[in-house]
Write an enzyme that holds these catalytic residues in place. Structure first.
Site, PDB file in Angstrom:
ATOM      1  N   ASP A 199       0.843  -1.199   0.000  1.00  9.56           N
ATOM      2  CA  ASP A 199       0.000   0.000   0.000  1.00  9.56           C
ATOM      3  C   ASP A 199       0.881   1.253   0.000  1.00  9.56           C
ATOM      4  O   ASP A 199       1.724   1.438   0.877  1.00  9.56           O
ATOM      5  CB  ASP A 199      -0.912   0.009   1.231  1.00  9.56           C
ATOM      6  N   SER A 224      -7.030   4.146  -1.967  1.00 10.36           N
ATOM      7  CA  SER A 224      -6.785   2.708  -1.812  1.00 10.36           C
ATOM      8  C   SER A 224      -8.007   1.877  -2.176  1.00 10.36           C
ATOM      9  O   SER A 224      -7.872   0.768  -2.701  1.00 10.36           O
ATOM     10  CB  SER A 224      -6.368   2.387  -0.372  1.00 10.36           C
ATOM     11  N   THR A 266      -8.239  -2.216   1.397  1.00 10.38           N
ATOM     12  CA  THR A 266      -7.737  -3.222   0.457  1.00 10.38           C
ATOM     13  C   THR A 266      -8.374  -4.598   0.661  1.00 10.38           C
ATOM     14  O   THR A 266      -8.941  -5.156  -0.282  1.00 10.38           O
ATOM     15  CB  THR A 266      -6.205  -3.309   0.524  1.00 10.38           C
ATOM     16  N   ASP A 287       2.061   2.743   3.370  1.00  8.95           N
ATOM     17  CA  ASP A 287       1.223   3.910   3.072  1.00  8.95           C
ATOM     18  C   ASP A 287       1.142   4.856   4.263  1.00  8.95           C
ATOM     19  O   ASP A 287       1.226   6.083   4.103  1.00  8.95           O
ATOM     20  CB  ASP A 287      -0.172   3.426   2.692  1.00  8.95           C
ATOM     21  N   HIS A 342       2.045   8.780   4.393  1.00  7.03           N
ATOM     22  CA  HIS A 342       1.121   9.831   4.837  1.00  7.03           C
ATOM     23  C   HIS A 342       1.735  10.659   5.965  1.00  7.03           C
ATOM     24  O   HIS A 342       1.544  11.875   6.031  1.00  7.03           O
ATOM     25  CB  HIS A 342      -0.190   9.213   5.315  1.00  7.03           C
ATOM     26  N   ASP A 365      -0.965  -0.149  -4.834  1.00  2.06           N
ATOM     27  CA  ASP A 365      -2.237   0.435  -5.245  1.00  2.06           C
ATOM     28  C   ASP A 365      -2.060   1.864  -5.747  1.00  2.06           C
ATOM     29  O   ASP A 365      -2.826   2.352  -6.570  1.00  2.06           O
ATOM     30  CB  ASP A 365      -3.262   0.379  -4.104  1.00  2.06           C
ATOM     31  N   HIS A 366      -1.009   2.527  -5.254  1.00  2.00           N
ATOM     32  CA  HIS A 366      -0.692   3.908  -5.620  1.00  2.00           C
ATOM     33  C   HIS A 366       0.609   4.258  -4.905  1.00  2.00           C
ATOM     34  O   HIS A 366       1.142   3.436  -4.147  1.00  2.00           O
ATOM     35  CB  HIS A 366      -1.797   4.871  -5.171  1.00  2.00           C
ATOM     36  N   HIS A 405      -1.663  11.032  -1.817  1.00  2.47           N
ATOM     37  CA  HIS A 405      -1.356  10.065  -2.866  1.00  2.47           C
ATOM     38  C   HIS A 405      -0.889  10.817  -4.115  1.00  2.47           C
ATOM     39  O   HIS A 405      -1.223  11.993  -4.296  1.00  2.47           O
ATOM     40  CB  HIS A 405      -2.599   9.257  -3.233  1.00  2.47           C
TER      41      HIS A 405
END
Length: 476
Positions: A45, A94, A147, A268, A272, A310-311, A439
């Site tokens: 992620d 996500s 997810t 992720d 962030h 996912d990104h 993102h």
């Protein structure tokens, strides 16, 4: 002659259709022959290309002249675009990306296993289950997070956490194994979903130490935290994703094979938070998971492993300032991950300790595993005062006003200063100017190994990954 022409055309059409059918049958036969028995889908992620590059240097042995390849380097096969449905623009969240990876369709940001019309769409996990395979999910956040939910559920919005948790029972149990966090959502005052899983024949565990006691061939629910698991840097097992994966492969093995989703969820979160230390140690846990799976595939060559993101999150940059922009930087081009390797505690935990205790400059340097300056300490003390003031002001708000605002984290300002200290020390940059790294819309890497892995080479869209997995599962 007039009668002959239609007859001839009809004959040619029948012949052509027969050839096409034979060709389709041959393709189906070829795919069936190359189809893996076990399929393991892994999502890092937020893991854009800068993360896998940074991990290479984080992982590097400074005592050797070469920079060693990582498990990611060994299995890189291509790239994937990640954009969501048009109504959400070019940058995905996500949920939309996981829906694309699980169903093969584009949807709006926030969508969980539904299309743009908010109608349920079949997922690869659901199809695998219906095809007779065992299924499982392993991750480091709560098992009803975006997810895994996009593989297991259908909901109009990712933040409907209780409804998504309820659906894991109400819409039929779709997995044979669940490993992650989530007590908060599965053991509630209004409903105890854990008990319902137990009544449905599941073995339940809530501690890592119990993983070795799981009965063979029995479905299992393992929840190891209230929401997400601790950072890898703080957890009792810093390679908890790897440990859970090893147990899951053993538990899911059967004559018909299995489909398993694994997520390195908190890469992720590191992005962030613009927390390079936490992010690299989450990457390390994911890398150890892949290294175990390399061994597993050698022993079980009928297994496919596909890895992607996912990104990307936070606009991570390996290198930020140069000697021209900062006199304290002694090179134009510099990134120093050695300060991250020695850390044994997350910046978030260090920030909490600094708020709760009166730490000296020496004590704080020991927690960080590198020396900080008197100026750093002064900035931290100012941040501590700011955090106290923010909490004090929040407590003075009326009850109805508090409900409309997010409760402040009592260590946030201190945490921000600590991560900035680490960024300066390592010369790490973040493209996002938001307090919470956003993102980005860049393409993400794709890695694959094992049976059928050649199908994932080159450039593809994230929806293509799901479509290829459906094909390997035998869906026409």
């Amino acid at each position: 002659m007039k009668k002959f022409i239609p007859t001839l055309l009809t004959s040619l059409m029948i012949l052509s259709c027969g050839q096409l059918q034979a060709s389709d049958d041959a393709k189906t036969s070829t795919i069936a022959a190359s189809s893996p028995k076990n399929i393991i889908m892994i999502i890092g992620d937020g893991m854009g290309p800068a993360y896998t590059s940074a991990y290479r240097y984080f992982h590097d042995d400074p005592n050797t002249p070469e920079i060693e390849q990582t498990v990611f380097d060994r299995h890189f096969v291509g790239n994937s675009s990640t954009y969501p449905a048009a109504e959400s623009g070019y940058i995905t969240d996500s949920a939309a990306s996981a829906t694309a990876l699980s169903t093969g369709i584009k949807s709006y940001n926030g969508a969980i296993g539904v299309n743009v019309n908010k109608q349920p769409v079949e997922t690869v996990l659901e199809y695998a289950k219906q095809s007779g395979k065992r299924t499982g999910v392993v991750l480091t956040l709560q098992i009803n997070h975006a997810t895994p939910a996009a593989y297991l559920a259908h909901n109009v919005h990712r933040y409907n956490y209780n409804a998504i948790a309820d659906s894991y029972i109400d819409d039929g149990i779709k997995a044979d194994l669940y490993f992650g966090g989530g007590w908060k959502y599965f053991i509630r005052e209004d409903r105890n979903i854990v008990d319902e899983f137990i009544q449905s024949g599941f073995h339940y565990i809530d501690n890592y130490s119990e993983i070795s006691t799981i009965p063979a061939n029995k479905p299992v629910l393992g929840l190891f935290a209230e929401t997400g698991l601790p950072w890898a840097l703080d957890d009792t097992n810093k390679y908890r994703l790897s440990m859970m994966t090893q147990a899951a492969t053993k538990q899911l093995e059967n004559d018909n094979g299995f489909f398993m989703l694994i997520e390195g969820s908190q890469i992720d979160y590191g992005g962030h938070a613009r927390d390079i230390a936490a992010a690299m140690h989450e990457m390390d846990d994911l890398a150890k998971t892949l290294e175990y799976l390399e061994t597993y595939v050698k022993e079980h060559p009928d297994t496919l492993v596909v890895i992607t993101a996912d990104h990307s999150t936070g606009g991570l940059s390996i290198g930020k300032k140069t000697e021209r922009s900062n006199p304290n930087i002694n090179s134009k081009y510099l990134w120093k991950p050695e300060f991250l390797r020695s850390m044994s505690m997350s910046p978030e935990t260090i920030a909490k300790r600094f708020i709760d205790k009166e730490l000296s400059l020496t004590q704080l340097s020991e927690l960080l595993s590198f020396k900080i300056t008197a100026t750093d300490m002064e900035n931290l003390q100012q941040a501590k005062l700011a955090d106290h003031q923010i909490v004090k002001q929040f407590k003075l708000l009326a009850t109805d006003v508090k409900k409309s605002k997010r409760k402040p984290r009592p260590y946030q300002s201190v945490f921000n200063v600590i991560t900035k200290i680490i960024d300066v020390k390592t010369n790490t940059g973040w493209g996002s100017i938001s307090p919470s790294g956003t993102h980005t819309g860049i393409d993400v890497p794709v890695f694959a190994f094992g049976k059928g892995s050649e199908m994932f080479s080159g450039f593809q869209d994230n929806t293509d990954i799901a479509k290829k997995i459906f094909t390997l599962l035998g869906k026409k």
